[in-house]
Design a protein around this motif. Structure first.
Motif, PDB file in Angstrom:
ATOM      1  N   GLN A 106      28.130  42.656  37.612  1.00  0.00           N
ATOM      2  CA  GLN A 106      26.843  41.973  37.477  1.00  0.00           C
ATOM      3  C   GLN A 106      27.004  40.615  38.146  1.00  0.00           C
ATOM      4  O   GLN A 106      28.069  40.009  38.066  1.00  0.00           O
ATOM      5  N   LEU A 135      27.733  33.364  39.736  1.00  0.00           N
ATOM      6  CA  LEU A 135      28.455  33.910  38.596  1.00  0.00           C
ATOM      7  C   LEU A 135      28.560  35.406  38.782  1.00  0.00           C
ATOM      8  O   LEU A 135      27.535  36.073  39.020  1.00  0.00           O
ATOM      9  N   GLN A 136      29.753  35.936  38.706  1.00  0.00           N
ATOM     10  CA  GLN A 136      29.935  37.378  38.836  1.00  0.00           C
ATOM     11  C   GLN A 136      30.811  37.864  37.697  1.00  0.00           C
ATOM     12  O   GLN A 136      31.905  37.352  37.469  1.00  0.00           O
ATOM     13  N   LEU A 137      30.317  38.873  37.001  1.00  0.00           N
ATOM     14  CA  LEU A 137      31.035  39.499  35.902  1.00  0.00           C
ATOM     15  C   LEU A 137      31.505  40.867  36.394  1.00  0.00           C
ATOM     16  O   LEU A 137      30.694  41.721  36.737  1.00  0.00           O
ATOM     17  N   LEU A 182      35.190  37.099  34.419  1.00  0.00           N
ATOM     18  CA  LEU A 182      34.093  36.258  34.889  1.00  0.00           C
ATOM     19  C   LEU A 182      34.586  35.317  35.982  1.00  0.00           C
ATOM     20  O   LEU A 182      35.582  34.612  35.802  1.00  0.00           O
ATOM     21  N   ILE A 218      33.253  32.242  38.546  1.00  0.00           N
ATOM     22  CA  ILE A 218      32.228  31.271  38.923  1.00  0.00           C
ATOM     23  C   ILE A 218      32.665  30.694  40.256  1.00  0.00           C
ATOM     24  O   ILE A 218      33.774  30.165  40.378  1.00  0.00           O
ATOM     25  N   ALA A 224      34.492  36.284  28.512  1.00  0.00           N
ATOM     26  CA  ALA A 224      33.826  36.341  29.816  1.00  0.00           C
ATOM     27  C   ALA A 224      32.395  36.836  29.678  1.00  0.00           C
ATOM     28  O   ALA A 224      31.469  36.260  30.260  1.00  0.00           O
ATOM     29  N   GLN A 244      30.252  34.112  27.899  1.00  0.00           N
ATOM     30  CA  GLN A 244      29.946  32.984  28.778  1.00  0.00           C
ATOM     31  C   GLN A 244      28.899  33.365  29.809  1.00  0.00           C
ATOM     32  O   GLN A 244      27.960  32.602  30.075  1.00  0.00           O
ATOM     33  N   TYR A 245      29.045  34.556  30.385  1.00  0.00           N
ATOM     34  CA  TYR A 245      28.073  35.020  31.385  1.00  0.00           C
ATOM     35  C   TYR A 245      26.681  35.117  30.766  1.00  0.00           C
ATOM     36  O   TYR A 245      25.704  34.611  31.331  1.00  0.00           O
ATOM     37  N   GLN A 246      26.592  35.753  29.606  1.00  0.00           N
ATOM     38  CA  GLN A 246      25.289  35.916  28.939  1.00  0.00           C
ATOM     39  C   GLN A 246      24.688  34.564  28.554  1.00  0.00           C
ATOM     40  O   GLN A 246      23.481  34.365  28.655  1.00  0.00           O
ATOM     41  N   HIS A 294      25.197  31.656  30.104  1.00  0.00           N
ATOM     42  CA  HIS A 294      24.700  31.009  31.322  1.00  0.00           C
ATOM     43  C   HIS A 294      23.382  31.621  31.764  1.00  0.00           C
ATOM     44  O   HIS A 294      22.450  30.910  32.139  1.00  0.00           O
ATOM     45  N   SER A 308      24.117  26.775  34.707  1.00  0.00           N
ATOM     46  CA  SER A 308      25.562  26.981  34.696  1.00  0.00           C
ATOM     47  C   SER A 308      26.212  25.635  34.621  1.00  0.00           C
ATOM     48  O   SER A 308      27.289  25.359  34.787  1.00  0.00           O
TER      49      SER A 308
END
Length: 132
Positions: free
Chosen positions: A72, A81-83, A106, A108, A119, A122-124, A126, A132
């Motif tokens: 994602q 941001l990439q998960l 995660l 950034i 991870a 934190q992603y959710q 942001h 961010s």
């Protein structure tokens, strides 16, 4: 001139040891060529060695683990941001990889900043805050 069995054994052992050492030094693990069971174990082992104090780039991780099973991404306030999810433990033998069978990483701006549930949280956070 006849070689003694002990000399043959030692010579054979030396050749075996050198071949084994050559494989360990020069053979790179290729996740794309592994069975799913081996890849899960490989992913779990490699991810467990990552420390956030180290500077791991996204290229470092994908170079070692290959492409993620699930990913994602979002761009917020100029940051990417990439998960990325890598399967590390199978729950159901249904042939479908789900997020709960994976360990999340995660990134950034292409730097590893969190691993696992942290991870994802934190992603959710942001994304829900829109910043961010």
């Amino acid at each position: 001139m006849r070689l003694k069995p002990v000399a043959l054994f030692i010579g054979g052992f030396v050749v075996y040891a050198l071949l084994t050492l050559a494989v360990l030094v020069f053979y790179k693990d290729d996740p794309a060529q592994m069975s799913w069971q081996h890849r899960e174990n490989f992913n779990a082992k490699v991810i467990s060695r990552y420390k956030l104090s180290g500077k791991y780039s996204q290229d470092d991780v994908t170079g070692r683990l290959g492409g993620p099973d699930i990913t994602q991404a979002v761009q917020l306030n100029g940051q990417i941001l990439q998960l990325m999810y890598y399967r590390t433990h199978r729950k159901l033998p249904d042939g479908i990889t789900t997020e709960d069978e994976c360990t999340a990483l995660l990134f950034i701006d292409r730097q590893l900043v969190a691993i696992g549930d942290v991870a994802v949280n934190q992603y959710q956070q942001h994304v829900s805050n829109g910043d961010s």
